[in-house]
Write a protein that holds these residues in place. Structure first.
Motif, PDB file in Angstrom:
ATOM      1  N   VAL A 185       0.849  -1.196   0.000  1.00 24.34           N
ATOM      2  CA  VAL A 185       0.000   0.000   0.000  1.00 24.34           C
ATOM      3  C   VAL A 185       0.881   1.240   0.000  1.00 24.34           C
ATOM      4  N   ALA A 186       0.741   2.071  -1.008  1.00 23.77           N
ATOM      5  CA  ALA A 186       1.504   3.317  -1.116  1.00 23.77           C
ATOM      6  C   ALA A 186       0.860   4.177  -2.185  1.00 23.77           C
ATOM      7  N   ASP A 187       1.060   5.479  -2.057  1.00 24.86           N
ATOM      8  CA  ASP A 187       0.569   6.415  -3.067  1.00 24.86           C
ATOM      9  C   ASP A 187       1.679   6.831  -4.020  1.00 24.86           C
ATOM     10  N   VAL A 188       2.737   6.024  -4.062  1.00 28.34           N
ATOM     11  CA  VAL A 188       3.881   6.272  -4.936  1.00 28.34           C
ATOM     12  C   VAL A 188       4.283   4.947  -5.579  1.00 28.34           C
ATOM     13  N   PRO A 189       5.095   4.981  -6.663  1.00 23.09           N
ATOM     14  CA  PRO A 189       5.500   3.740  -7.339  1.00 23.09           C
ATOM     15  C   PRO A 189       6.276   2.801  -6.426  1.00 23.09           C
ATOM     16  N   THR A 190       5.953   1.488  -6.519  1.00 29.59           N
ATOM     17  CA  THR A 190       6.522   0.467  -5.641  1.00 29.59           C
ATOM     18  C   THR A 190       7.082  -0.687  -6.463  1.00 29.59           C
ATOM     19  N   CYS A 191       8.247  -1.202  -6.048  1.00 27.30           N
ATOM     20  CA  CYS A 191       8.889  -2.314  -6.738  1.00 27.30           C
ATOM     21  C   CYS A 191       9.396  -3.321  -5.699  1.00 27.30           C
ATOM     22  N   THR A 192      10.130  -4.336  -6.146  1.00 24.78           N
ATOM     23  CA  THR A 192      10.731  -5.294  -5.216  1.00 24.78           C
ATOM     24  C   THR A 192      12.200  -5.505  -5.570  1.00 24.78           C
ATOM     25  N   LEU A 193      12.950  -5.963  -4.569  1.00 28.80           N
ATOM     26  CA  LEU A 193      14.318  -6.421  -4.778  1.00 28.80           C
ATOM     27  C   LEU A 193      14.263  -7.931  -4.982  1.00 28.80           C
ATOM     28  N   LEU A 194      14.886  -8.424  -6.036  1.00 33.06           N
ATOM     29  CA  LEU A 194      14.775  -9.835  -6.402  1.00 33.06           C
ATOM     30  C   LEU A 194      16.159 -10.390  -6.731  1.00 33.06           C
ATOM     31  N   SER A 195      16.777 -11.047  -5.760  1.00 33.43           N
ATOM     32  CA  SER A 195      18.112 -11.610  -5.973  1.00 33.43           C
ATOM     33  C   SER A 195      18.057 -12.991  -6.618  1.00 33.43           C
ATOM     34  N   VAL A 220       8.729 -12.929  -1.603  1.00 32.47           N
ATOM     35  CA  VAL A 220       8.118 -11.609  -1.464  1.00 32.47           C
ATOM     36  C   VAL A 220       7.651 -11.093  -2.822  1.00 32.47           C
ATOM     37  N   THR A 221       8.482 -11.236  -3.839  1.00 33.01           N
ATOM     38  CA  THR A 221       8.134 -10.733  -5.173  1.00 33.01           C
ATOM     39  C   THR A 221       6.926 -11.476  -5.739  1.00 33.01           C
ATOM     40  N   ALA A 222       6.887 -12.793  -5.554  1.00 39.11           N
ATOM     41  CA  ALA A 222       5.756 -13.562  -6.070  1.00 39.11           C
ATOM     42  C   ALA A 222       4.452 -13.157  -5.399  1.00 39.11           C
ATOM     43  N   LEU A 223       4.473 -12.965  -4.098  1.00 37.97           N
ATOM     44  CA  LEU A 223       3.266 -12.555  -3.380  1.00 37.97           C
ATOM     45  C   LEU A 223       2.851 -11.134  -3.762  1.00 37.97           C
ATOM     46  N   ALA A 224       3.819 -10.264  -3.974  1.00 38.03           N
ATOM     47  CA  ALA A 224       3.505  -8.899  -4.390  1.00 38.03           C
ATOM     48  C   ALA A 224       2.915  -8.883  -5.792  1.00 38.03           C
ATOM     49  N   HIS A 271       9.452 -16.525 -14.290  1.00 41.30           N
ATOM     50  CA  HIS A 271       8.370 -17.349 -13.758  1.00 41.30           C
ATOM     51  C   HIS A 271       7.266 -16.487 -13.133  1.00 41.30           C
ATOM     52  N   ILE A 272       7.668 -15.463 -12.400  1.00 42.94           N
ATOM     53  CA  ILE A 272       6.689 -14.603 -11.720  1.00 42.94           C
ATOM     54  C   ILE A 272       6.047 -13.627 -12.685  1.00 42.94           C
ATOM     55  N   GLY A 273       6.800 -13.202 -13.698  1.00 43.88           N
ATOM     56  CA  GLY A 273       6.265 -12.278 -14.686  1.00 43.88           C
ATOM     57  C   GLY A 273       6.515 -10.820 -14.403  1.00 43.88           C
ATOM     58  N   THR A 274       7.621 -10.512 -13.747  1.00 43.38           N
ATOM     59  CA  THR A 274       7.934  -9.108 -13.468  1.00 43.38           C
ATOM     60  C   THR A 274       8.739  -8.503 -14.613  1.00 43.38           C
ATOM     61  N   GLU A 275       8.698  -7.190 -14.686  1.00 44.02           N
ATOM     62  CA  GLU A 275       9.659  -6.465 -15.507  1.00 44.02           C
ATOM     63  C   GLU A 275      10.942  -6.422 -14.680  1.00 44.02           C
ATOM     64  N   ALA A 324       5.841 -23.174   2.348  1.00 42.69           N
ATOM     65  CA  ALA A 324       4.761 -22.174   2.318  1.00 42.69           C
ATOM     66  C   ALA A 324       4.598 -21.544   0.947  1.00 42.69           C
ATOM     67  N   VAL A 325       5.686 -21.455   0.164  1.00 42.40           N
ATOM     68  CA  VAL A 325       5.607 -20.763  -1.138  1.00 42.40           C
ATOM     69  C   VAL A 325       5.941 -21.695  -2.291  1.00 42.40           C
ATOM     70  N   ALA A 326       5.846 -23.002  -2.066  1.00 44.29           N
ATOM     71  CA  ALA A 326       6.278 -23.979  -3.067  1.00 44.29           C
ATOM     72  C   ALA A 326       5.556 -23.831  -4.394  1.00 44.29           C
ATOM     73  N   ASP A 327       4.294 -23.403  -4.357  1.00 43.35           N
ATOM     74  CA  ASP A 327       3.518 -23.300  -5.591  1.00 43.35           C
ATOM     75  C   ASP A 327       3.792 -22.008  -6.360  1.00 43.35           C
ATOM     76  N   LEU A 328       4.591 -21.114  -5.803  1.00 43.97           N
ATOM     77  CA  LEU A 328       4.787 -19.805  -6.418  1.00 43.97           C
ATOM     78  C   LEU A 328       6.072 -19.685  -7.227  1.00 43.97           C
ATOM     79  N   LEU A 329       7.027 -20.595  -7.012  1.00 43.21           N
ATOM     80  CA  LEU A 329       8.372 -20.386  -7.537  1.00 43.21           C
ATOM     81  C   LEU A 329       8.839 -21.555  -8.387  1.00 43.21           C
ATOM     82  N   PRO A 330       9.743 -21.318  -9.336  1.00 40.95           N
ATOM     83  CA  PRO A 330      10.320 -22.426 -10.114  1.00 40.95           C
ATOM     84  C   PRO A 330      11.213 -23.277  -9.228  1.00 40.95           C
ATOM     85  N   SER A 331      11.375 -24.528  -9.584  1.00 42.17           N
ATOM     86  CA  SER A 331      12.127 -25.457  -8.739  1.00 42.17           C
ATOM     87  C   SER A 331      13.577 -25.010  -8.565  1.00 42.17           C
TER      88      SER A 331
END
Length: 604
Positions: A256-266, A274-278, A319-323, A513-520
């Protein structure tokens, strides 16, 4: 996110000190580039710099309100985010409060009016703020439960100076930077710092989960939150499902923010989760990673960094579909950011780990104001390699020190005899060990791993959070850390170590907990820490700076070091569990020298 500063003095009229308080506040302009404000009264001078994230038009600070018309005001200067502010706003509205803004700042202020100091129990988020109650002539300094946001204070005979960063206190002529010889161990390894401690004499931080009350009787520090150990009764599937539910809700709140939001993805498990849930709620999400130019040729695997991030970051993003944007840094240019990193920290820099992060965040800030990060999952769920080396775990000291040498081994013999760093390390270890919230009846490895995890949630986590705050806020970027939410920690804390490693690997519960969200490939990846550069040019620069330091009679460290011991350590080439290599281990010598010169720090 913002910067706060202030001065309480019951012995003088602070209305004549506007210029000084404005100077203190101005030092925090990078934390709050969008607006500034100062509020003055006879015994309280409050400053604020704002980074607008919620309610861009409202929410200006310092913000004031009163218990009733005509009564003295309550004034708030606030940094951070209270993620449950909407729910709190509803509760307060039902209790008769009215609001003139859409900001979480006003919610915090009115929560204090409703519940007094007990309002801290209602807050969920990352925050550091000061509340001046003019009617009671009392200041409250409050810091979030895990210490995500910094808050420093300098007690005075008649009150206190406080600020988000030391630079604001240094702008007041009442504070002078001084250290004692006994501070050398924590200067060389800041992970040894106790909660609330700093290397500078008479400079403190509000400890995580504490409030500091300042009134005419003095300065009083009180905890408002502690971890509590209890029996965990959920089975593994239920535990993983509840972790998923908690983490999903936390990430949703933090987007939740009124400004542009991104994630850090190592490309590690934590940032990918975190990125997959976001991305599940924000499909047009942008993610960022960092690597060094020629990293594919210069990289050397270590126990803490067994693999490069780049292939995994790209796999996760696809896999997640982010830019996805990979920021490539030239190791030979890291030195260019040293002045900015030092100015951001006001304490000895962490070398390449500060400068590279600063440059990464500067690139992100070109497009975004808020970023979510996977910091603290290793401390919460158990992810570091030393957690799984039984000899290291059983050693009677901090396991996170690993199997490497200590930088204090480089002290001159007479200095070492005075400082007694081994005794200092043991005393710190014993003190924190005694504070571990134990579970009745727990024995063996389960009991020891509870201790190990608790120790990791102290200095090591503070070290990482401090770096992330300073380097991000130096460019006006707010970094949020979902794994530091106390609701998640309180639940995972009591998950038995056997369950935390249920599939035979680190962070088993999080992986499930996140097994269904990420590539193996990402799901099964081993822990790999923030990138370290092994570029020859960087190594050559570090060696040259060390040689210059050791031969400089005007160095602040002259006479304190054993030059031959430094050179022997620099030649050490064996693998170390907790550091990238010996050059990275020696970097604090250079940075302490630089800091003491730049800030004119005197040694008592």
């Amino acid at each position: 996110m913002c910067g706060i500063a202030g001065w309480i003095d019951f012995t003088r009229d602070l209305r004549t000190e506007r210029q000084t308080v404005e100077a203190m506040t101005a030092t925090l302009s990078r934390r709050g580039p969008d607006a500034s404000g100062v509020w003055l009264s006879p015994h309280a001078a409050i400053g604020h710099r704002r980074l607008s994230v919620l309610d861009l038009e409202g929410g200006r600070q310092p913000m004031e309100a009163a218990r009733a018309p005509g009564r003295p005001p309550v004034v708030l200067t606030y940094s951070g985010e209270v993620y449950n502010y909407r729910a709190l706003r509803g509760q307060l509205t039902s209790r008769g409060h009215t609001f003139t803004t859409e900001s979480d700042t006003e919610v915090v202020l009115r929560a204090y009016l409703e519940w007094g100091a007990g309002f801290v129990d209602h807050l969920a988020g990352m925050y550091a703020f000061a509340v001046w109650d003019a009617e009671r002539e009392e200041l409250l300094l409050v810091r979030d439960r895990l210490g995500v946001k910094p808050l420093y204070f300098h007690p005075r005979p008649g009150g206190v100076l406080f600020a988000s960063e030391p630079k604001a206190l240094l702008a007041n002529p009442l504070f002078r930077p001084r250290i004692q010889l006994d501070a050398l161990p924590v200067l060389f390894n800041p992970r040894l710092l106790m909660p609330g401690e700093t290397p500078l004499s008479d400079l403190h931080q509000v400890p995580p989960g504490h409030l500091v009350r300042v009134d005419r009787s003095g300065v009083h520090t009180t905890p408002y939150w502690r971890l509590v150990s209890g029996e965990h009764t959920d089975d593994e599937p239920t535990t993983a499902a509840h972790v998923r539910e908690l983490l999903s809700g936390i990430v949703s709140e933090q987007m939740v923010a009124d400004v542009p939001t991104c994630t850090l993805l190592s490309g590690g498990l934590d940032s990918s989760a975190v990125t997959a849930l976001a991305a599940a709620e924000h499909p047009q999400l942008t993610s960022y990673s960092m690597d060094f130019e020629d990293g594919d040729t210069d990289f050397r695997p270590t126990p803490l960094r067994p693999e490069r991030d780049a292939p995994y970051a790209h796999a996760a993003a696809r896999h997640i579909g982010t830019e996805h944007i990979e920021v490539l840094l030239d190791p030979s240019r890291l030195a260019d950011a040293v002045p900015a990193a030092l100015a951001a920290r006001d304490l000895p820099s962490l070398g390449q780990f500060d400068t590279s992060m600063y440059l990464l965040f500067a690139r992100i800030r070109e497009r975004f104001t808020v970023a979510l990060s996977g910091e603290a999952a290793d401390e919460v769920f158990g992810g570091y390699p030393w957690f799984f080396d039984r000899a290291t775990v059983d050693r009677d000291t901090f396991p996170w020190l690993g199997n490497g040498p200590r930088l204090t081994d480089c002290l001159a013999p007479d200095v070492r005899a005075r400082v007694r760093p081994d005794d200092d390390e043991h005393d710190r270890y014993a003190t924190l060990l005694a504070r571990t919230p134990r579970l009745d009846g727990e024995t063996g490895l389960e009991a020891r791993m509870r201790e190990v995890l608790y120790l990791s949630l102290q200095g090591p986590l503070a070290y990482l959070l401090d770096r992330k705050d300073r380097m991000s806020m130096a460019v006006g970027l707010e970094v949020r850390v979902p794994f530091c939410d106390h609701r998640l920690l309180e639940y995972v804390w009591n998950v038995p170590w056997k369950m935390k490693t249920g599939d035979g690997r680190e962070k088993s519960v999080l992986r499930a907990a996140v097994a269904d969200l990420l590539p193996s490939s990402v799901l099964d990846r081993r822990k790999s820490a923030y990138p370290a550069t092994f570029a020859p040019a960087h190594g050559a620069r570090v060696r040259a700076e060390l040689d210059a330091l050791l031969s400089d009679p005007d160095s602040p460290l002259a006479g304190l070091l054993d030059a031959e011991a430094v050179r022997r350590l620099g030649a050490h080439s064996g693998p170390m569990m907790a550091v990238a290599d010996t050059l990275h281990l020696l970097l604090p010598l250079i940075e302490v020298d630089r800091w003491m010169r730049e800030y004119r720090v005197t040694m008592e």
